[in-house]
Design an enzyme around this catalytic site. Structure first.
Site, PDB file in Angstrom:
ATOM      1  N   HIS A 131       0.849  -1.191   0.000  1.00 21.14           N
ATOM      2  CA  HIS A 131       0.000   0.000   0.000  1.00 21.14           C
ATOM      3  C   HIS A 131       0.877   1.231   0.000  1.00 21.14           C
ATOM      4  O   HIS A 131       1.933   1.232   0.617  1.00 21.14           O
ATOM      5  CB  HIS A 131      -0.912   0.007   1.247  1.00 21.14           C
ATOM      6  CG  HIS A 131      -2.084   0.901   1.095  1.00 21.14           C
ATOM      7  ND1 HIS A 131      -2.034   2.244   1.377  1.00 21.14           N
ATOM      8  CD2 HIS A 131      -3.344   0.656   0.656  1.00 21.14           C
ATOM      9  CE1 HIS A 131      -3.217   2.789   1.132  1.00 21.14           C
ATOM     10  NE2 HIS A 131      -4.020   1.840   0.691  1.00 21.14           N
TER      11      HIS A 131
ATOM     12  N   ASP B 164      -7.950  -5.445   0.217  1.00 18.47           N
ATOM     13  CA  ASP B 164      -8.442  -6.254  -0.902  1.00 18.47           C
ATOM     14  C   ASP B 164      -8.043  -7.712  -0.820  1.00 18.47           C
ATOM     15  O   ASP B 164      -8.514  -8.518  -1.618  1.00 18.47           O
ATOM     16  CB  ASP B 164      -7.913  -5.677  -2.221  1.00 18.47           C
ATOM     17  CG  ASP B 164      -8.530  -4.330  -2.508  1.00 18.47           C
ATOM     18  OD1 ASP B 164      -9.719  -4.175  -2.197  1.00 18.47           O
ATOM     19  OD2 ASP B 164      -7.831  -3.448  -3.015  1.00 18.47           O
TER      20      ASP B 164
END
Ligand code: CMC
Length: 428
Positions: free
Chosen positions: A306, A363
């Site tokens: 991320h 996710d």
């Protein structure tokens, strides 16, 4: 404003730049005068060091793995709150009283229907169109329907547009799904909760009503909460940038949906589940770990890493637990969940991922849950868009109410040809 200044010397000329304080988190250097002072711009592709705005909505400490909405930790909101309550919180800044929550929920419920003519737009798409393509088109088309809520300078019209977007998104998302599977659209039902209503509009057919299971409704509601807002991410920045010109709110949200679709952003949940399915069995994990580490192979471990989190994404923690609950409730023994858990363990102990601080993100597990509930992978990003709509509209509202905001207009480092004279085609 901090007592400190940042001092920058350019070509022997020294100037001070104010350092601004937030309530928590890194300070920022106010470089708005930099160009006027020096004739230079800052260079920051991908905005890795640039704060584009002030915001009171969402705070992320990526190193500590903290995500707060209006100060409240995401874990507490996911476990103890509801999506409607989080919507209210993001839009209004405070948790609602019981009465405020009921009024807000009623308002949203009463806006869930879409103009009947909107259904004609769906038929313009091929049945095999990606539902995100349909979402971009149909949500953009809303801008041609609700003329009484497009004066962005009127706070009341902004409020109505925000409510309409939050309310109509599940209806449109369910319609996109129904269209892709060739089933008739299902109208919303006002006696159901926001999330139960969405599940019913998606899975009910005229021959058999869908009775939403409370465990599934709760899981779906949590997924919506976990996706509700995430600071100045790519799609939110897109909405802000589009909105900064004074554009129609529905069109701005369509722009956000377009940005979210990309596999590096909202499309990652679809990509993560496809990857887990491709891996298939635990014994094939090392092969994929090796590929992710190979510089010559473009493959990345989807659902890992991320821009902001350099620690476990706090949303992934809730997601992993929810995946377990849903699979247990549905009695699903999906080998993909075993692959996901094992892959996570192997990656978390591998020096490549440890050194680069790559952890599972939101996710990584969401696809496992959504697939167990019955959604096809193409719908995953649509669900993300549905939930993120509240974040987009809250940020858009905040931007328009902020007197410091101007039209977004980044500058550049020009590297093209210098001025030259046009040469006629006969002389080239
Ligand atoms: N698998 C393997 N290596 C990775 C991965 C990954 N998933 N993510 C980053 N790296 C490596 C990358 O190769 C680079 O290595 P090096 O420094 O040797 O060149 C280093 O880690 C830094 O990566 P980056 O691309 O410069 O980092 P970024 O902040 O620009 O990208 C990211 C963040 C999310 C786009 C990236 O981690 C990624 O592509 N992850 C997979 C896609 C994904 O899961 N996206 C969902 C994000 S969460 C939901 C959302 O916000 O939309």
């Amino acid at each position: 404003m901090s007592d400190n200044n940042a001092t920058l010397t350019v070509g022997g000329d020294t100037k001070d730049y104010a350092v601004m304080d937030g309530t928590v988190g890194p300070q920022v250097i106010d470089v708005r005068k930099l160009y006027a002072n020096t004739g230079m711009f800052t260079y920051d592709p991908g905005f890795t060091s640039t704060a584009s705005c002030e915001s009171g909505l969402t705070y992320i400490d990526g190193d500590a793995g903290i995500l707060l909405h209006r100060g409240y930790p995401i874990g507490q909101l996911a476990e103890e709150s509801s999506f409607m309550e989080v919507c209210y919180l993001l839009l209004n800044g405070e948790l609602p009283s019981q009465k405020e929550l009921e009024d807000f929920t009623t308002t949203i419920t009463r806006h869930t229907m879409v103009h009947e003519q909107l259904s004609a737009f769906f038929r313009g798409f091929r049945r095999d169109a990606h539902p995100m393509a349909i979402m971009v088109g149909v949500v953009g088309a809303l801008s041609a329907f609700y003329h009484d809520s497009t004066d962005i300078n009127d706070p009341e019209q902004r409020r109505i547009a925000s409510h309409r977007l939050i309310a109509k998104m599940p209806t449109i998302a369910a319609m996109a799904y129904k269209y892709s599977v060739g089933q008739p659209f299902v109208y919303p039902r006002n006696d159901l909760s926001y999330t139960a209503n969405f599940l019913r509009m998606t899975f009910s057919v005229p021959a058999e009503d869908y009775i939403p299971d409370p465990v599934i409704v709760d899981a779906m509601d949590k997924i919506f909460i976990l996706h509700a807002d995430h600071e100045q991410n790519a799609s939110t920045s897109t909405v802000r940038l589009a909105g900064s010109s004074g554009a129609n709110p529905f069109a701005c949200i369509a722009a956000g949906i377009a940005c979210l679709w990309g596999p590096a952003h909202g499309g990652a949940n679809e990509a993560a589940l496809n990857m887990l399915r491709e891996i298939g069995t635990v014994d094939r994990i090392p092969e994929y770990i090796a590929r992710a580490k190979n510089k010559d192979d473009p493959f990345r471990l989807m659902g890992f890493g991320h821009r902001v989190y350099k620690n476990y994404d706090p949303r992934a923690t809730v997601m992993q637990k929810t995946a377990k609950d849903v699979l247990e409730k549905l009695g699903v023994n999906d080998p993909v969940f075993d692959v996901a858990k094992e892959l996570e363990q192997i990656a978390l102990n591998d020096p490549y991922f440890v050194e680069k601080k790559l952890y599972p993100n939101v996710d990584f597990y969401s696809g496992v849950i959504l697939s167990a509930i019955g959604f096809p992978t193409e719908m995953f990003t649509v669900l993300f868009a549905l939930a993120r709509t509240v974040g987009w509209v809250a940020q858009w509202n905040e931007m328009i109410s902020d007197p410091a905001q101007k039209i977004g207009r980044p500058r550049q480092l020009y590297t093209g040809p210098t001025q030259r004279d046009y040469v006629g085609v006969d002389k080239r």
